[in-house]
Design a protein around this motif. Structure first.
Motif, PDB file in Angstrom:
ATOM      1  N   SER A  46     -15.395 -28.362  -6.280  1.00 11.09           N
ATOM      2  CA  SER A  46     -14.466 -28.355  -7.399  1.00 11.09           C
ATOM      3  C   SER A  46     -13.071 -28.690  -6.893  1.00 11.09           C
ATOM      4  O   SER A  46     -12.583 -28.082  -5.923  1.00 11.09           O
ATOM      5  CB  SER A  46     -14.453 -26.975  -8.075  1.00 11.09           C
ATOM      6  OG  SER A  46     -13.321 -26.821  -8.896  1.00 11.09           O
ATOM      7  N   ARG A  47     -12.406 -29.644  -7.520  1.00 12.29           N
ATOM      8  CA  ARG A  47     -11.053 -30.020  -7.100  1.00 12.29           C
ATOM      9  C   ARG A  47     -10.095 -28.847  -7.245  1.00 12.29           C
ATOM     10  O   ARG A  47      -9.196 -28.661  -6.417  1.00 12.29           O
ATOM     11  CB  ARG A  47     -10.568 -31.216  -7.917  1.00 12.29           C
ATOM     12  CG  ARG A  47      -9.169 -31.688  -7.511  1.00 12.29           C
ATOM     13  CD  ARG A  47      -8.800 -32.988  -8.171  1.00 12.29           C
ATOM     14  NE  ARG A  47      -9.642 -34.081  -7.726  1.00 12.29           N
ATOM     15  CZ  ARG A  47      -9.434 -34.757  -6.589  1.00 12.29           C
ATOM     16  NH1 ARG A  47      -8.422 -34.425  -5.793  1.00 12.29           N
ATOM     17  NH2 ARG A  47     -10.229 -35.745  -6.252  1.00 12.29           N
ATOM     18  N   GLU A  48     -10.287 -28.046  -8.290  1.00 15.27           N
ATOM     19  CA  GLU A  48      -9.406 -26.903  -8.504  1.00 15.27           C
ATOM     20  C   GLU A  48      -9.516 -25.912  -7.355  1.00 15.27           C
ATOM     21  O   GLU A  48      -8.502 -25.418  -6.844  1.00 15.27           O
ATOM     22  CB  GLU A  48      -9.750 -26.222  -9.831  1.00 15.27           C
ATOM     23  CG  GLU A  48      -8.847 -25.044 -10.160  1.00 15.27           C
ATOM     24  CD  GLU A  48      -9.203 -24.382 -11.481  1.00 15.27           C
ATOM     25  OE1 GLU A  48      -8.657 -23.304 -11.775  1.00 15.27           O
ATOM     26  OE2 GLU A  48     -10.034 -24.958 -12.226  1.00 15.27           O
ATOM     27  N   LYS A  49     -10.757 -25.608  -6.931  1.00 18.65           N
ATOM     28  CA  LYS A  49     -10.948 -24.668  -5.834  1.00 18.65           C
ATOM     29  C   LYS A  49     -10.443 -25.259  -4.515  1.00 18.65           C
ATOM     30  O   LYS A  49      -9.885 -24.554  -3.672  1.00 18.65           O
ATOM     31  CB  LYS A  49     -12.427 -24.309  -5.709  1.00 18.65           C
ATOM     32  CG  LYS A  49     -12.970 -23.502  -6.871  1.00 18.65           C
ATOM     33  CD  LYS A  49     -12.291 -22.140  -6.964  1.00 18.65           C
ATOM     34  CE  LYS A  49     -12.887 -21.297  -8.097  1.00 18.65           C
ATOM     35  NZ  LYS A  49     -12.193 -19.977  -8.210  1.00 18.65           N
ATOM     36  N   ASP A  95      -7.974 -27.342  -4.231  1.00 19.55           N
ATOM     37  CA  ASP A  95      -6.509 -27.252  -4.276  1.00 19.55           C
ATOM     38  C   ASP A  95      -6.032 -25.852  -3.923  1.00 19.55           C
ATOM     39  O   ASP A  95      -4.997 -25.683  -3.262  1.00 19.55           O
ATOM     40  CB  ASP A  95      -5.999 -27.649  -5.664  1.00 19.55           C
ATOM     41  CG  ASP A  95      -6.128 -29.146  -5.929  1.00 19.55           C
ATOM     42  OD1 ASP A  95      -6.321 -29.897  -4.947  1.00 19.55           O
ATOM     43  OD2 ASP A  95      -6.057 -29.557  -7.105  1.00 19.55           O
ATOM     44  N   GLU A  96      -6.782 -24.845  -4.367  1.00 19.42           N
ATOM     45  CA  GLU A  96      -6.411 -23.462  -4.040  1.00 19.42           C
ATOM     46  C   GLU A  96      -6.478 -23.214  -2.534  1.00 19.42           C
ATOM     47  O   GLU A  96      -5.574 -22.589  -1.954  1.00 19.42           O
ATOM     48  CB  GLU A  96      -7.333 -22.491  -4.781  1.00 19.42           C
ATOM     49  CG  GLU A  96      -7.112 -22.442  -6.278  1.00 19.42           C
ATOM     50  CD  GLU A  96      -8.089 -21.490  -6.964  1.00 19.42           C
ATOM     51  OE1 GLU A  96      -8.876 -20.823  -6.242  1.00 19.42           O
ATOM     52  OE2 GLU A  96      -8.082 -21.416  -8.223  1.00 19.42           O
TER      53      GLU A  96
END
Length: 690
Positions: A635-638, A640-641
């Motif tokens: 996941s790109r969001e994860k 990025d985190e």
């Protein structure tokens, strides 16, 4: 493996009787090498073809990498010397049956990589073919080596020698079109290599020239032609002595012996043995190199230079020129520059203190040169991961020696974090097994690289594969940027251009990868920007690392990193503004689609203000595991985190060091030198309490 020669009526590669079985050199090292040469020489063509190299494939890469770095696994080349070359050459000249030129393979040992390229060695005017004797062991691991032997009394004209080599090249290229063929030529062999390359533009050739004799027309050697023709026979016997002295071989024997720093009695013995070997070699050479033979060879050298020069425009091969600054036979330095201007894909490396016989210089390592210049490949394009050969311990010491002053001046403090979270001095917290990704901050001009890479190698036997800017490997055009040779040390220590495919290959081979997301913008930061991160907005490395379950280690480094002039001030000065624009135009653009500070980075050379060297401090944070988070990090969001987490950890490491260094009583160089003067210069200098 051997080549069948059909051109100009030449016989097969190597006749069985070129070396009698009774060859027995006088000392054990030469005897061992000669026996291997003899073994190879008496193999039939069919036997040599069936022998084939040992296979090294991608699955064996890690094993090979480990073998090369193992302490104590030194190359046998360290046992060979110029004296061995003289002994072997004397034996070959004495025992050779004459006959036509032919190929021989001097070495059947070592674990070659799969699809190792063919290396054809083309000798100088002596024609012996043993010029790479000091390099056979290490070259044999990555090449299939054949050497051309031209008997002293042979009268094959240069044009027929070209046909011989060209026939071999075409024959072997038809057998394996996916691997390049290397032509390594010294002096006369350099002319031969260029002539063959000019006639074979359709074949993937890599040409390596050591002091090529294309400059014969500008050398003092051409004056020997009329002198040799006019001198009476009894006076011509001294000409081989004169030529040998001009090559610098006698002086190199003395220098190589003195550099060993042996006890006086042993030094005298070594010098005596060297003198005997050289005298024996010369006496044999003088017997066979008659005035008529010498005149023939000089005339052939003249025609070879003329032939090669007339076809330089047709040479399309990738070319590396090696020149000596102290060549007494040929104006090699000037000739190298001339050839570089004329050949389309050409680089040059100059060795200022070396003489004509470059391959026989003590400490000169052809493999290291090829690796540093990025000239070793097994396919049509260089693979910076799978074509890389790590340095041996002795090679590392030679690479590290000129840069030792950096570590002495900065006396780095290395801190790492154990699995339990405890911070310790040293690198015990760094995992031994990869893949590992070290992500950190770039100091001004990357000054932290030498102590960082060397400490990992010395303390943990870990080779850091740095992700580097393409400007270290290629140029769009010549200009103000430093020569590519300036970056050879980094390439020899495993640096690779930044590409997604190189990331993939490094992780797949379980390497320890060194990454600076801030890149050039961070390394060329401006006044007032010390210890500020300039990372791209995209989480470029996280998902690739997670794909292989790589361990991520954030780290910070601080030192006296406030010595650069302000970039904005430089841009206001017309001269510097024009220089910055010109430098930037010479380099390959990175992150052209990105935004922010890291996009389209300008290249500028900062003004460095003199300052006493302070101490460097490195802090490696706790390992961040990705193995159990592979699915989550798709996941790109994860991703990025995690990217933000790594960046915050790097900033925390820097902040920790900035505070702690204030309590280091040995932060200044004077305090450290005072401590080492009383405790020994190899002692570890204390630092702040952890």
């Amino acid at each position: 493996m051997a080549a069948t020669v059909s051109a100009a009526g030449f016989s097969p590669v190597l006749r069985r009787d070129i070396f009698p079985a009774a060859v027995r050199p006088k000392h054990s090292v030469s005897a061992s090498v000669t026996n291997r040469v003899v073994e190879s020489a008496i193999l039939s063509e069919q036997e040599q073809r069936h022998r084939g190299p040992t296979v090294w494939d991608k699955e064996n890469f890690e094993k090979k990498n480990s073998i090369e770095k193992t302490r104590g696994n030194e190359s046998q080349n360290g046992d060979l010397s110029l004296r061995d070359y003289l002994e072997l050459s004397r034996e070959l000249i004495t025992r050779s049956d004459g006959g036509p030129p032919r190929w021989f393979s001097p070495l059947e040992c070592g674990a070659r990589w799969k699809d190792s390229p063919l290396l054809l060695f083309l000798p100088g005017i002596d024609g012996v073919g043993l010029g790479l004797t000091l390099h056979h062991e290490r070259l044999g691991k990555i090449f299939d080596i054949w050497c051309l032997h031209i008997p002293v009394m042979d009268r094959t004209p240069f044009t027929d020698l070209v046909k011989l080599v060209e026939s071999t090249v075409r024959s072997e290229y038809c057998r394996s079109q996916n691997r390049p063929i290397y032509l390594v030529g010294e002096s006369l062999g350099g002319c031969l290599a260029l002539a063959v390359a000019a006639r074979s533009p359709d074949i993937d050739l890599v040409v390596v020239l050591a002091n090529p004799a294309t400059s014969f027309g500008k050398s003092q050697l051409q004056t020997l032609i009329p002198i040799s023709a006019m001198l009476p026979q009894q006076f011509r016997a001294g000409l081989p002595y004169i030529l040998s002295l001009m090559t610098g071989i006698p002086s190199r024997l003395v220098v190589a012996t003195m550099e060993k720093r042996l006890p006086l009695e042993q030094t005298v013995g070594e010098l005596s043995k060297g003198a005997v070997a050289f005298s024996s070699y010369l006496s044999v050479l003088a017997e066979v190199l008659t005035g008529e033979t010498l005149l023939w060879k000089l005339n052939m050298l003249k025609s070879a230079a003329a032939s090669a020069n007339s076809r330089l425009h047709a040479v399309k091969a990738q070319t590396l020129i090696l020149t000596s600054g102290q060549d007494q036979l040929l104006p090699s330095r000037e000739e190298g520059e001339r050839l570089r201007q004329m050949l389309p894909k050409c680089e040059i490396r100059t060795f200022n203190d070396s003489g004509h016989a470059l391959f026989l210089e003590d400490g000169f390592d052809l493999v290291t040169i090829l690796m540093g210049a990025s000239f070793y490949r097994r396919g049509r394009n260089r693979d910076y991961v799978f074509d890389y050969l790590p340095p041996s311990p002795s090679q590392f010491r030679k690479i590290y020696k000129p840069h030792r002053w950096t570590e002495v001046a900065t006396n780095p403090v290395m801190l790492s974090t154990l699995e339990s979270g405890k911070v310790v001095r040293g690198l015990a917290g760094i995992p031994s097994e990869g893949p590992v990704l070290l992500v950190g901050y770039h100091m001004m001009l990357g000054l932290e690289l030498v102590p960082l890479v060397s400490r990992f190698w010395i303390e943990r036997n870990i080779l850091l594969r740095g992700i580097a800017h393409p400007m270290m490997f290629t140029r769009l055009r010549d200009g103000l940027l430093p020569e590519l040779s300036s970056y050879d040390t980094f390439k020899m220590m495993g640096a690779v251009p930044v590409t997604a495919s190189n990331f993939f290959k490094l992780f797949s081979t379980k390497s320890h990868v060194l990454l600076y997301p801030g890149g050039m913008r961070e390394a060329l930061h401006r006044k007032g920007e010390e210890y500020k991160l300039f990372w791209p907005e995209q989480s470029e490395f996280v998902r690739m690392a997670a794909r292989f379950g790589a361990k991520i280690i954030p780290f910070g480094v601080v030192g006296e990193d406030d010595i650069g002039q302000d970039y904005d001030d430089l841009k206001k000065i017309p001269y510097f503004k024009a220089s910055i624009e010109e430098l930037t135009d010479e380099t390959v653009k990175l992150r052209s689609n990105a935004g922010g500070e890291v996009a389209n980075q300008d290249v500028h050379l900062p003004i460095i203000l003199p300052k006493l060297p302070g101490r460097f401090y490195f802090y490696f944070g706790k390992v961040i595991e990705t193995e159990e988070r592979k699915q989550e990090l798709k996941s790109r969001e994860k991703a990025d985190e995690l990217y933000s987490e790594v960046k915050n950890e790097v900033e925390r490491c820097i902040a920790y060091l900035k505070v702690k260094r204030e309590n280091d009583p040995y932060r200044t160089i004077f305090a450290r030198l005072s401590y080492q003067a009383t405790h020994g210069f190899d002692s570890e200098v204390p630092t702040f309490d952890i």
